[in-house]
Scaffold this motif. Structure first.
Motif, PDB file in Angstrom:
ATOM      1  N   LEU A  38      38.000  25.729 -18.422  1.00  0.00           N
ATOM      2  CA  LEU A  38      37.987  26.188 -17.040  1.00  0.00           C
ATOM      3  C   LEU A  38      39.422  26.429 -16.563  1.00  0.00           C
ATOM      4  O   LEU A  38      40.368  25.909 -17.158  1.00  0.00           O
ATOM      5  CB  LEU A  38      37.289  25.169 -16.147  1.00  0.00           C
ATOM      6  CG  LEU A  38      35.750  25.182 -16.165  1.00  0.00           C
ATOM      7  CD1 LEU A  38      35.162  25.052 -17.539  1.00  0.00           C
ATOM      8  CD2 LEU A  38      35.196  24.169 -15.232  1.00  0.00           C
ATOM      9  N   ASP A  40      41.109  25.107 -14.349  1.00  0.00           N
ATOM     10  CA  ASP A  40      41.852  23.865 -14.076  1.00  0.00           C
ATOM     11  C   ASP A  40      42.193  23.090 -15.345  1.00  0.00           C
ATOM     12  O   ASP A  40      42.777  22.016 -15.283  1.00  0.00           O
ATOM     13  CB  ASP A  40      41.085  22.978 -13.090  1.00  0.00           C
ATOM     14  CG  ASP A  40      39.793  22.398 -13.671  1.00  0.00           C
ATOM     15  OD1 ASP A  40      39.485  22.615 -14.868  1.00  0.00           O
ATOM     16  OD2 ASP A  40      39.067  21.729 -12.913  1.00  0.00           O
ATOM     17  N   SER A  42      40.005  21.779 -17.503  1.00  0.00           N
ATOM     18  CA  SER A  42      38.894  20.955 -17.981  1.00  0.00           C
ATOM     19  C   SER A  42      38.026  21.776 -18.939  1.00  0.00           C
ATOM     20  O   SER A  42      38.146  23.003 -19.017  1.00  0.00           O
ATOM     21  CB  SER A  42      38.073  20.412 -16.817  1.00  0.00           C
ATOM     22  OG  SER A  42      37.484  21.470 -16.086  1.00  0.00           O
ATOM     23  N   ARG A  44      34.063  22.377 -20.969  1.00  0.00           N
ATOM     24  CA  ARG A  44      32.609  22.211 -20.988  1.00  0.00           C
ATOM     25  C   ARG A  44      32.120  22.695 -22.340  1.00  0.00           C
ATOM     26  O   ARG A  44      32.634  23.679 -22.887  1.00  0.00           O
ATOM     27  CB  ARG A  44      31.924  23.043 -19.893  1.00  0.00           C
ATOM     28  CG  ARG A  44      32.364  22.747 -18.484  1.00  0.00           C
ATOM     29  CD  ARG A  44      31.916  21.356 -18.011  1.00  0.00           C
ATOM     30  NE  ARG A  44      32.287  21.125 -16.637  1.00  0.00           N
ATOM     31  CZ  ARG A  44      33.448  20.622 -16.230  1.00  0.00           C
ATOM     32  NH1 ARG A  44      34.373  20.303 -17.106  1.00  0.00           N
ATOM     33  NH2 ARG A  44      33.692  20.428 -14.950  1.00  0.00           N
ATOM     34  N   ALA A 144      26.867  26.700 -11.864  1.00  0.00           N
ATOM     35  CA  ALA A 144      27.488  26.026 -10.716  1.00  0.00           C
ATOM     36  C   ALA A 144      27.658  24.533 -10.993  1.00  0.00           C
ATOM     37  O   ALA A 144      28.712  23.956 -10.693  1.00  0.00           O
ATOM     38  CB  ALA A 144      26.652  26.245  -9.462  1.00  0.00           C
ATOM     39  N   ARG A 145      26.648  23.907 -11.560  1.00  0.00           N
ATOM     40  CA  ARG A 145      26.729  22.467 -11.838  1.00  0.00           C
ATOM     41  C   ARG A 145      27.873  22.141 -12.780  1.00  0.00           C
ATOM     42  O   ARG A 145      28.564  21.137 -12.621  1.00  0.00           O
ATOM     43  CB  ARG A 145      25.403  21.974 -12.442  1.00  0.00           C
ATOM     44  CG  ARG A 145      25.339  20.458 -12.640  1.00  0.00           C
ATOM     45  CD  ARG A 145      24.026  20.013 -13.272  1.00  0.00           C
ATOM     46  NE  ARG A 145      23.937  20.301 -14.681  1.00  0.00           N
ATOM     47  CZ  ARG A 145      24.532  19.599 -15.646  1.00  0.00           C
ATOM     48  NH1 ARG A 145      25.295  18.555 -15.352  1.00  0.00           N
ATOM     49  NH2 ARG A 145      24.375  19.925 -16.915  1.00  0.00           N
ATOM     50  N   GLY A 147      30.540  24.109 -13.282  1.00  0.00           N
ATOM     51  CA  GLY A 147      31.786  24.751 -12.876  1.00  0.00           C
ATOM     52  C   GLY A 147      32.136  25.971 -13.709  1.00  0.00           C
ATOM     53  O   GLY A 147      33.297  26.371 -13.762  1.00  0.00           O
ATOM     54  N   GLY A 149      32.435  29.609 -14.080  1.00  0.00           N
ATOM     55  CA  GLY A 149      32.489  30.803 -13.256  1.00  0.00           C
ATOM     56  C   GLY A 149      33.453  31.802 -13.841  1.00  0.00           C
ATOM     57  O   GLY A 149      33.977  31.627 -14.949  1.00  0.00           O
TER      58      GLY A 149
END
Length: 169
Positions: A38, A40, A42, A44, A144-145, A147, A149
């Motif tokens: 992401l 930032d 982080s 996933r 959304a859950r 993050g 995007g």
């Protein structure tokens, strides 16, 4: 003109700067995992079923009654293409992440409606026709859950590693 339209150039510049800084980083990749970084920093990780033939892409997630959290289907094309999806015979709502050839999430279509045959395009209305190499479908609301995007970067061994924003190790 909306604030979002005005903010897009600044957001794009920020994302490109972050991508350039991350270009020296390599990510552990696996064919059955979609590893996202992401903006930032982080990460996933999504378990994926890869579909990469015309027949498997045409069937997609049709007739499936559920999709576990952090699981999805990764549609891979032979070459970048202008793509749009529909929800014919799809029983569950889906989020669709449209991914460019470098692995950047360029557009997210959230909560596509089951059985809707209206095409879901790979770009915002009014944007030029984009070329996407991959599309990730996950359960409705998962993007959304998690993050996930626009601006998130996918690392996957099936991306062209010479242009990947975050190549595999």
């Amino acid at each position: 003109m909306s604030a979002l339209t005005l903010a897009r150039p600044a957001l794009l510049a920020l994302l490109l700067a972050a991508s350039a800084a991350a270009a020296d980083t390599k990510v552990a990749c696996a064919p059955d995992r979609a590893a996202f970084t992401l903006p930032d920093g982080s990460t996933r990780d999504i378990a994926v079923e890869v579909v990469d033939t015309p027949d498997s892409r045409a069937r997609g997630l049709m007739f499936r009654e559920s999709l576990a959290p952090e699981h999805g289907m990764l549609f891979i094309y032979e070459a970048p293409s202008e793509v749009a999806f529909w929800m014919r015979n799809t029983l569950i709502p889906l989020d669709m992440l449209f991914i460019d050839p470098a692995g950047r999430v360029a557009h997210v279509a959230a909560n596509a409606v089951p059985h809707d045959e209206t095409p879901v395009p790979g770009a915002h209305p009014g944007d030029p026709a984009p070329e996407r190499l991959m599309v990730l479908e996950i359960g409705g609301g998962e993007a959304a859950r998690l993050g996930l995007g626009e601006g998130a970067i996918l690392s996957h061994p099936r991306l062209p590693q010479d242009i990947a924003a975050l190549p595999c190790e």
